[in-house]
Design an enzyme around this catalytic site. Structure first.
Site, mmCIF file in Angstrom:
data_model
loop_
_atom_site.group_PDB
_atom_site.id
_atom_site.type_symbol
_atom_site.label_atom_id
_atom_site.label_comp_id
_atom_site.label_asym_id
_atom_site.label_seq_id
_atom_site.Cartn_x
_atom_site.Cartn_y
_atom_site.Cartn_z
ATOM 1 C CE LYS A 148 44.945 3.181 57.325
ATOM 2 N NZ LYS A 148 44.320 3.204 58.650
ATOM 3 C CB SER A 186 50.325 -1.708 55.347
ATOM 4 O OG SER A 186 51.448 -0.908 55.669
#
Length: 403
Positions: A51, A300
């Site tokens: 992110k 992720s």
């Protein structure tokens, strides 16, 4: 617009804060699936997740006035840390609205980067609505975690790195929450090589993108229920949805119990901690009906709190019959416990816990209960031990309890 020029620009910008996570070849998953499987370990980023790429690139595109107002966002954890870190790098204020269910570790890590944290709502969507209210009231600049082309462009730099390192990649598996990562990766991958198949992976209990694609429009789920908190999103992004429609080849959904065993596989075979949302692409490998392909699974993030980790490990070991608890009934006389211990020792199993209950029955000659928690090699080993106890006349019963 998501353009090749913007992706190239973002790739240079994010290098200021993000590391280029090198692909890890997985012999374990390759042998298991009959493909060449590579892991893209975004869990190794400074903030523990990809992110930071989208957050930093987005903030870099803001003008000075927009930054000075202060930044606000909503996040279940990883985007929160990305925005907090990026805001600190740019020297601006950040306010993060997080669901009240967010693991404490993620809350504390977000605060450690200097952000102000507001806990609100049970799920991301409720936190996001509150963040919009605060943005309007206080004049903050809102940084959306996924429904923003600039954020998606920053996330797409992952695809640039994958294709650069593995030009002949056949499949890229990407987790989906709201769709920002999926948008960036699939769009850039198709620009670089239209033959690359990009497969999105969602939790079965939070498949908002799958439902939206099926309906041909952005659709809100009535509720979400998954242990993959980072992808527990009810509504995918409106602005990015057309890119997903155009560039995503398929979606796989994964039940929570498969994420639990995927955690064990990654920890034991690659010595890495990956959070449940990041494990979606690992669990999806068994759902992909292909052979002899080069596949990249994007991990992720790795921001899993210790309590969750402990629970996942225990459930995973029990799911694979590596740990089980069995109740046996014994006469209350000397030597019975030794007899059971001797059997388990001969079977090369390991006793983890014993619970001896003399009050399970008023007839102590036939009704003393012994509960044994045993470590085994797997299902076959467990069944062998169970049958041996049965042959001894111990009337064994499997008991579903946690330690």
């Amino acid at each position: 617009m998501l353009t090749l020029e913007k992706f190239e620009e973002a790739s240079e910008v994010v290098k200021q804060v993000a590391i280029e996570t090198k692909l890890l070849y997985s012999a374990y998953f390759s042998n298991q699936t009959g493909n060449k499987v590579y892991l893209k370990p975004e869990n190794m980023q400074l903030t523990g997740a990809y992110k930071i790429r989208g957050a930093y690139y987005k903030i870099s595109t803001l003008n000075e006035e927009e930054r000075k107002k202060g930044l606000i966002t909503a996040s279940a954890g990883n985007h929160a840390q990305g925005v907090a870190y990026a805001a600190k790098a740019f020297g601006v204020k950040a306010v993060i609205v997080m669901p009240t269910t967010t693991p404490l570790m993620k809350v504390e890590r977000t605060k450690s980067y200097g952000a102000e944290v507001v806990l609100y709502g049970d799920v991301y969507d409720e936190a996001c609505a509150h963040a919009y209210e605060l943005a309007e009231k206080e004049g903050y600049t809102f940084i959306h975690p996924f429904d923003d082309p600039a954020v998606a462009t920053g996330q797409g730099t992952i695809a640039m790195e994958i294709v650069k390192e593995l030009p002949l990649v056949d499949y890229i598996l990407v987790p989906i929450g709201g769709g920002g990562l999926c948008t960036g990766v699939s769009t850039l991958a198709k620009m670089l090589n239209p033959n690359i198949k990009v497969i999105g992976v969602e939790p079965a209990g939070a498949n908002c993108m799958q439902v939206s694609l099926k309906n041909g429009k952005v659709t809100t789920l009535p509720s979400v229920n998954t242990i993959a908190d980072g992808t527990a999103v009810k509504t995918p992004g409106e602005k990015i949805f057309p890119y997903v429609q155009k560039n995503l080849d398929d979606i796989i959904t994964v039940p929570d119990d498969e994420l639990i065993v995927a955690f064990l596989d990654v920890v034991e075979n690659h010595k890495m901690v990956v959070e449940n949302s990041g494990l979606l692409t690992v669990a999806a490998l068994n759902h992909l009906d292909v052979k002899n392909k080069k596949i990249v699974s994007i991990l992720s993030g790795g921001n899993m709190d210790i309590i969750t980790m402990s629970s996942v490990v225990q459930f995973g070991l029990r799911q694979r019959d590596r740990i089980f608890t069995v109740s046996v009934l014994l006469p209350d006389k000397p030597g019975e416990l030794v007899r059971i211990a001797d059997l388990i020792a001969k079977e090369q199993a390991n006793v983890i816990k014993l619970d001896h209950n003399q009050f399970v029955s008023t007839n102590r000659n036939v009704g003393v209960e012994l509960r044994i928690t045993v470590e085994a090699f797997g299902t076959e080993h467990k069944n062998r031990i169970f049958n041996k106890l049965k042959d001894m006349g111990c009337r064994p019963k499997l008991v579903n309890v946690m330690m």
